[in-house]
Structure formats: structure tokens, C-alpha cells
Scaffold this motif. Structure first.
Motif, mmCIF file in Angstrom:
data_model
loop_
_atom_site.group_PDB
_atom_site.id
_atom_site.type_symbol
_atom_site.label_atom_id
_atom_site.label_comp_id
_atom_site.label_asym_id
_atom_site.label_seq_id
_atom_site.Cartn_x
_atom_site.Cartn_y
_atom_site.Cartn_z
ATOM 1 N N THR A 158 -2.343 2.383 -4.572
ATOM 2 C CA THR A 158 -2.164 3.759 -4.088
ATOM 3 C C THR A 158 -3.513 4.278 -3.627
ATOM 4 O OG1 THR A 158 -0.361 4.120 -5.648
ATOM 5 C CG2 THR A 158 -1.349 6.077 -4.645
ATOM 6 N N THR B 61 -1.460 0.014 -9.354
ATOM 7 C CA THR B 61 -0.355 0.389 -10.233
ATOM 8 C C THR B 61 0.508 -0.835 -10.477
ATOM 9 O OG1 THR B 61 -0.347 2.628 -9.342
ATOM 10 C CG2 THR B 61 1.623 1.922 -10.543
ATOM 11 N N GLY C 55 -8.814 2.988 -4.077
ATOM 12 C CA GLY C 55 -7.498 2.444 -4.384
ATOM 13 C C GLY C 55 -7.284 2.364 -5.877
ATOM 14 N N TYR D 89 -6.137 7.142 -2.521
ATOM 15 C CA TYR D 89 -6.457 8.552 -2.746
ATOM 16 C C TYR D 89 -7.712 8.920 -1.967
ATOM 17 C CZ TYR D 89 -3.318 8.588 -6.820
ATOM 18 O OH TYR D 89 -2.237 8.507 -7.657
ATOM 19 N N GLU E 10 3.706 -1.947 -8.354
ATOM 20 C CA GLU E 10 3.871 -1.111 -7.168
ATOM 21 C C GLU E 10 2.834 -1.376 -6.096
ATOM 22 O OE1 GLU E 10 4.146 2.992 -8.150
ATOM 23 O OE2 GLU E 10 5.731 2.695 -9.639
ATOM 24 N N VAL F 1 0.840 -1.204 0.000
ATOM 25 C CA VAL F 1 0.000 0.000 0.000
ATOM 26 C C VAL F 1 0.870 1.247 0.000
ATOM 27 C CG1 VAL F 1 -1.649 1.345 1.357
ATOM 28 C CG2 VAL F 1 -1.928 -1.119 1.136
ATOM 29 N N HIS F 2 0.465 2.218 -0.823
ATOM 30 C CA HIS F 2 1.096 3.539 -0.833
ATOM 31 C C HIS F 2 -0.021 4.563 -0.736
ATOM 32 C CE1 HIS F 2 4.559 1.322 -2.398
ATOM 33 N NE2 HIS F 2 3.709 0.781 -3.260
ATOM 34 N N PHE F 3 0.345 5.761 -0.288
ATOM 35 C CA PHE F 3 -0.638 6.837 -0.223
ATOM 36 C C PHE F 3 -0.343 7.875 -1.283
ATOM 37 C CE2 PHE F 3 -1.180 4.817 3.838
ATOM 38 C CZ PHE F 3 -2.549 4.903 4.052
ATOM 39 N N ALA F 4 -1.388 8.593 -1.680
ATOM 40 C CA ALA F 4 -1.285 9.567 -2.757
ATOM 41 C C ALA F 4 -0.070 10.468 -2.557
ATOM 42 C CB ALA F 4 -2.556 10.411 -2.817
ATOM 43 N N PRO F 5 0.773 10.613 -3.597
ATOM 44 C CA PRO F 5 2.015 11.370 -3.428
ATOM 45 C C PRO F 5 1.792 12.844 -3.130
ATOM 46 C CG PRO F 5 1.633 10.827 -5.750
ATOM 47 C CD PRO F 5 0.621 10.082 -4.958
#
Length: 720
Positions: free
Chosen positions: A610, A604, A601, A612, A607, A585-589
Motif C-alpha cells: 500500500t 500488508t 510502501g 502512502y 494484500e 499495489v494499492h494506494f492509501a485508502p
């Protein structure tokens, strides 16, 4: 060029019972096969294999190896065939020539990836018989001696490769004479000015110190004889590359080096080694930290000796190596000194050799089966080739040899891969210590383990052994694959649920041919990485299924809600906790997301997901890619943690304004990750702050108090 009888005579000096007929037949066969072929120097090519054989006679190798050296280029460079060689000279020589031919066919002077693959093949070729490597090292040594006839660009590449791979490999096999000559020849090619300067200085020092060297030899010999020890003492000047490397490592000039000469003391027995050491230490003061006992703890290449440095006559620093005659032979000839490579060996000697001198090579070859790519393998092996060693012990007194600078993590992987993968702490000499502690000679290390532990990816850049790096990299890849497999499972379960179709691994397994994947795990990982869409999997399992894109998007409810649209409560989305979740999991840059936000979600490829906020303008970029939208929801049952958010302020440009802003955040227990400032006008400054907060309520409280400050004219949350 060496004559036929000269080669036979060289072998007979150390092996009177040599098979002269075999050597003569090999000589004549190779001479006829090569004919009038010429080398770059203009000399007859046949002179090269003869010189290679001559180098191997200095190592006192067996008849088969000498014959193979004479024949080693015939299959590749002439009309001769391996079948002819085997028929004429027997299967043992045929196998040696075959291994050398496979290496010869490789372009070892090449790009890094190809070089790595070729190095793998080199080690695989010597896995069954290390004599292949001995011939290859002799071949490289003669090529380096005649390197001046090659084009300049090729000279540089060959010298660089020799210094990177072959010289340290010779050192690891214990063949110090070949290692040192390869280093000096490479050094002369790569940096001729430095080589000439150091050689000139060495010649000057030798001329001035000739009497001092004789004095030390005579004094030490007399002192040992007085104690009943018959010893051969000889002084030896260090080689140019050895001097250069020491100058580079210690950042000193040539004039600052005080140990240009080393002395060897050769005695008859191990007992006399320690008695001689006692004589030396009672005659001259020793330098602390410079004593090493490689007799009780030999190096991995079987090197055994006592090392010490004392302040000798004329206040001169004197380096001493004390060893027996047998130890001296191993120190000079390394693995070639063992009876395994002489005539008439037995199985016991073979086992003895493989248990020690061949151990490192065997372990390195074992790494080939563990799946590293060629570049990684070359990198890992060079790491171990270049490092000096430290010797540590397990609580059960098992000796573990490691490169200098190694940590308990390296130690754990040296014991066993599973020990390294599950390591969470360590005790050094009985005391709890950090896993990044640099180990010293003699340390006893106990690894604290926890089942189910996965090594952090950051460890890869902290360890120094190739085995540890390779194991960490594999474990990290396996963990990432497991994450994507778990994510893919959840995505498919919801996709099949939306399609009102039953999902099971058995059904998925039946669709593997249509999905062009070898296993269900491959499919799940591909879906998790975003390389395969869930709708394609549903259609592969149920060919009659026709997806209604609009209905599918409506079913995802709030997960794809656009700004200003209606929403429904998300109840079945994939649970998202944060950066510590077991999903990738990543969060919006540009702004992140926090609990309390409606979230979506975006998958990607390669990756993960992500996250948002549903109001993020960046989601418009994915409007035409509905397969990437993932239904997600917050899962706050785990331990509390901060989530990323970004705010943008306009502050009055006066002293103390930034301090007031940061104080508000601190009072609310927010955590500032980054601050950027840009002068908007003479009176106002734009401030962008990335911070960590517990949830939306926490973030709004910070924003509300900031808006109340006189020095802040405006505060907005950034959501991308």
C-alpha cells in the motif's frame, strides 16, 4: 418383502441365461448377515437391499450389479468383510461392494464443505465402474420412497441433497425415470403444499383431457400409417416437479401453461423419424423456435430424439418427441441401456460407451485432479448439472456442448484450458463479437488468442461452466503468486544489498530447511505477501548476520521519512507505476498518492504493498513494524495514467455551487470518482471528492483554481 425366487424371476425376464446360483447365494448371504436388523420404519433391514436390486432389474442390469446391490450394505452394517465377499462372489462383485461401502461410510447429509468432499469421493468411487453409481442411485431412490419414517429435520436435508445432486446426476447419466421420481419425492418433502396443489390440478386436467389425448394419439397414428410409417404414439402427463420448475422459470400460473401433456412417437428407423416429423409439420402448424434435433447432435448422455411443438387438434399445443425404439431405451435407461452393463460385452462396446455417455462424468472426474477445494468443486459441478445445453462448433466443425447461457469464454475453456487462458476476443459466425455474448445453438465460434495473456479475475463471475470457473480461479491464483514472487525477489535483493551480503537463488535454496519452506518460490511469495520478513531470510542464509535495525531504517532514506524530518533522494526503491503495474499495489485508502509525492510502501500480508504519501498521518500506525516498510519510487516511463487523490472543500450553500466545483475539475481534465456532501451549517456544506489526476502538479492546479472560486471558502488535500 421380496422372496428369493421373485428376484431371480425378475432378472430372468430380460436375461434368460442369468446365473441363478449366484443370485441365490447373494440372497442367502445377505439375509444371514443382516439377520434381525430393523430400519426406521420397523421393517427388516434386509428388505432394503432387495428393493434396491428390484429397481436395478427395471434397468435390466447384469448379474454382478444385481448381486452387488443385494450385498451393498453387508460390509458396513454387518460382521461381513470385503475379503469374504471377494472370496465368495469374485473380484468384480467385491470391487463393486467396496466402492459402495466407501460411499456408505460418508455422511452425505452434512455441512457444505463436507458435502463437497463427499461428492468428490462419490465420483472417484465410480471412476472405474459406473455401475457403482447406478446402485447408489437406486439406493437413494428407495431411501426417498421410505423417507417419511425419518425425523423431520433429516428428511429435509436428505430431500434437499437429492434435489441438488442425485436427481440431476441421474439426468446426466440419462436415467430419466429415476431422475423424475427423485425430483418428485424431494419436491413432495420440501414443499408439500405446492406438490399437493399441482397434483390436484394435474388430476383435474387429466380427467378433462382424457378424450383429447386419445384423439391426438389416434389422429397422429392414422396420419403416420397413411404414409407407410408404423408408429407407437402415446400421450404422457408431465410430472409435478417439472410443472413447478416451468412455472418458476417462466413466472406463470398453472392455468397459463398450455403444454401439460407430451407425446412420444416411437418408430423403427432414423429415416422414419424424419419422415414422421414431415407428416407432423405438414399436418399442423409448428411453433417457431421449438424444434430441436438431438439425433444429428445427441446430448452428452447419449440422448437422441427429435423435439417439436405444434398447434394440434382443438388448438391445443402439443409437444412431440420422435425417436426409434433403440433411442427410447437410451432415453429411459440412459447409460444403463448400453451393452457394457449387460452380459458378454466386448472391448469395442466399452470404447463406444466411454466416448459418449461416460464423457461428462470422465471430464468431471478430471477436474478433481486440478486442485479445487471441495466447496468449489461442488459448486462447479452443480452449475453443469442444472443447465440445459446449447451446441456450438469450432471452425473445424468440432461439436462443443455447453450449458445454456454460456459465453465464448466458456467455449474457449471447453476447447482447452490454454485456449481460455489466452483468449482476448472471438468471432461468432464469422463476425467479431464481445466475449460475453450469450451463445446460441448452432453458433460457430472462433477464439482470438494472445500469448502471455492472463484471464481477468472478473471473468470468474461471468462464466457459467464449472471448468471455466475453476480454470480462471487457478490462473488468477497463479498470477497473484507470480506477482508476490516478483515483489518478494525485489524486496530480498534490496535487503541483502543493505546488509552488504551477496544474494542468489542458490544461496536461498540452501537455507530452505531453516525457513521451513519447500522451494525458493515459496519463500519469495511469502516475503511478497508479508508473511515472512526479509531480515529473517538474510539471517537464514547468513546465520552470522546481525541486523542493525536503526541502520536498516536509515538506509531506506526517504521511504521511511517522517513528517518534518530530513530526506535524501530515493534512487534504488522498487519502481511503482500504479494500479496497472505487475506488482500487487494499492494506494492509501484515505487520500491515495500521486507522482510528485514522496512515497513509502507498507507491506500488508496477503494484500501486497500500500502506497502512502510521506506526509500521511496514517504512517504513524506502522512505527513499531519496521519490517513492513518498503523502499519505493515512482516509475513514470509507462503509459500515462491517473492516480487517486482526495480533496475536501467547504462550499457556500447556494444553487450552482457544486456545478462550479465540478466544472473546474472537468476543465482541468480531472476525473471524479466519488463525491460525498454533508451539511455543516445552514450556510456551508462539507464536500469530499475522490478524483484521479496525472500528478502533483495537476492536483495543485485544480486546488488553486477551486480556492479562487467565490463559492468555495476552503480547499485542502486529504492525505490520511
Amino acid at each position: 418383502m421380496m422372496r428369493q425366487y421373485e428376484l431371480v424371476e425378475r432378472v430372468k425376464r430380460y436375461n434368460p441365461s442369468t446365473d441363478e446360483a449366484l443370485l441365490n447365494r447373494a440372497y442367502v448371504y445377505a439375509m444371514m448377515a443382516h439377520g434381525n436388523q430393523k430400519r426406521a420404519s420397523g421393517d427388516l433391514f434386509f428388505g432394503h437391499p432387495l428393493e434396491v436390486a428390484a429397481i436395478l432389474t427395471d434397468l435390466k442390469l447384469d448379474d454382478a450389479t444385481i448381486a452387488a446391490a443385494v450385498l451393498h450394505d453387508t460390509v458396513e452394517d454387518t460382521q461381513a468383510t470385503l475379503e469374504e465377499i471377494t472370496k465368495s462372489f469374485g473380484p468384480q462383485i467385491g470391487a463393486l461392494v467396496d466402492g459402495l461401502t466407501k460411499i456408505k461410510r460418508l455422511d452425505l447429509v452434512s455441512r457444505r464443505a463436507a458435502q463437497g468432499e463427499n461428492f468428490r469421493k462419490l465420483l472417484l468411487a465410480v471412476a472405474d465402474d459406473v455401475r457403482v453409481l447406478l446402485v447408489k442411485l437406486a439406493d437413494r431412490l428407495h431411501n426417498m420412497r421410505t423417507l417419511q419414517f425419518m425425523p423431520p429435520d433429516k428428511r429435509h436435508r436428505i430431500a434437499e441433497e437429492t434435489l441438488d445432486i442425485y436427481a440431476p446426476l441421474a439426468g446426466r447419466m440419462g436415467i430419466q425415470e429415476i431422475r423424475e421420481e427423485l425430483e418428485d419425492l424431494s419436491f413432495h418433502t420440501l414443499d408439500p403444499e405446492a406438490y399437493e396443489a399441482i397434483s390436484r390440478h394435474l388430476n383435474e386436467v387429466t380427467a378433462k383431457s382424457e378424450k383429447l389425448v386419445e384423439e391426438i394419439e389416434q389422429t397422429l397414428t392414422a396420419k403416420l400409417k397413411a404414409q407407410g410409417i408404423n408408429a407407437e404414439v402415446s400421450g404422457r402427463q408431465k410430472r409435478p416437479y417439472s410443472i413447478w420448475r416451468k412455472m418458476e422459470r417462466k413466472s406463470v400460473s398453472f392455468e397459463q401453461l398450455s403444454d401439460i401433456f407430451g407425446f412420444r412417437v416411437i418408430v423403427d428407423t432414423v429415416d422414419e423419424c424424419y419422415r414422421a416429423l414431415g407428416v407432423v409439420h405438414t399436418s399442423w402448424p409448428m411453433i417457431p423456435g421449438r424444434y430441436k434435433d438431438y439425433i444429428s447432435t445427441p446430448k452428452q448422455n447419449d440422448y437422441r430424439s427429435l423435439h417439436t411443438t405444434v398447434i394440434g387438434p382443438s388448438r391445443q399445443r402439443v409437444e412431440l418427441q420422435i425417436r426409434t425404439v433403440a433411442m427410447e431405451e437410451v432415453a429411459e435407461y440412459g447409460i444403463a441401456a448400453h451393452a457394457l452393463y449387460k452380459e458378454g460385452v466386448n472391448d469395442n462396446s466399452r470404447l463406444a460407451v466411454e466416448s459418449r455417455a461416460y464423457q461428462w462424468l470422465r471430464r468431471t472426474i478430471d477436474l478433481l485432479a486440478e486442485g479445487d477445494n471441495p466447496e468449489e468443486f461442488l459448486e462447479h459441478t452443480k452449475l453443469e448439472l442444472f443447465h440445459d445445453q446449447v451446441f456450438c462448433f469450432t471452425p473445424k466443425a468440432r461439436l462443443i456442448a455447453l450449458p445454456r447461457g454460456a459465453t465464448p469464454i466458456d467455449f474457449a475453456y471447453a476447447v482447452h484450458t490454454d485456449v481460455g487462458n489466452t483468449a482476448v476476443g472471438c468471432k461468432i459466425n464469422g463476425r467479431m463479437s464481445p466475449l460475453l455474448t450469450e451463445l446460441q445453438n448452432g453458433d460457430e465460434v472462433e477464439i482470438v488468442r494472445a500469448e502471455g495473456q492472463t484471464p481477468p479475475a472478473a471473468w470468474e463471475s461471468l462464466v457459467v461452466t464449472g471448468k471455466a470457473r475453476a480454470s480462471i480461479r487457478r490462473a488468477t491464483r497463479a498470477a497473484v503468486r507470480q506477482q508476490y514472487t516478483g515483489l518478494g525477489t525485489q524486496i530480498l535483493e534490496r535487503a541483502f544489498e543493505r546488509a552488504n551480503r551477496a544474494y542468489s537463488h542458490e544461496k536461498l535454496k540452501g537455507a530452505l530447511p531453516r525457513l521451513a519452506r519447500g522451494s525458493t518460490e515459496d519463500v519469495l511469495a511469502a516475503v511478497g505477501r508479508g508473511e515472512m520478513f526479509s531480515g529473517d531470510v538474510v539471517r537464514a542464509v547468513y546465520p552470522d548476520y546481525k541486523e542493525d535495525r536503526r541502520a536498516g531504517l536509515a538506509d531506506q532514506s526517504a521511504a521511511i521519512e517522517r513528517p518534518g524530518g530530513s530526506s535524501e533522494t530515493v534512487t534504488d526503491g522498487i519502481p511503482i507505476r500504479g494500479l496497472n503495474d505487475d506488482l500487487p499495489v494499492h494506494f492509501a485508502p484515505n487520500g491515495g498518492a500521486v507522482p510528485g509525492d514522496r512515497i513509502v510502501g507498507i507491506l500488508t500480508p496477503g494484500e501486497g504493498v500500500t502506497i502512502y504519501p510521506i506526509q500521511s498521518a496514517s504512517l504513524a500506525d506502522f512505527d513499531n513494524e519496521p519490517d513492513r516498510w518498503i523502499d519505493v519510487r515512482w516509475d513514470l516511463e509507462a503509459e500515462p495514467q491517473r492516480y487517486p487523490a482526495r480533496i475536501k472543500l467547504q462550499s457556500i450553500n447556494e444553487p450552482g455551487s457544486l456545478a462550479q466545483i465540478t466544472q473546474v475539475i472537468a476543465d482541468h481534465e480531472g476525473n471524479i470518482d466519488n463525491v460525498t456532501m454533508k451539511r455543516r451549517t445552514q450556510d456551508f456544506t462539507d464536500v469530499t471528492i475522490d478524483l484521479g489526476v496525472w500528478d502533483l502538479k495537476h492536483l495543485n492546479a485544480i486546488i488553486a483554481e477551486l480556492r479562487a472560486k467565490r463559492t468555495v471558502s476552503r480547499v485542502d488535500r486529504v492525505t490520511g
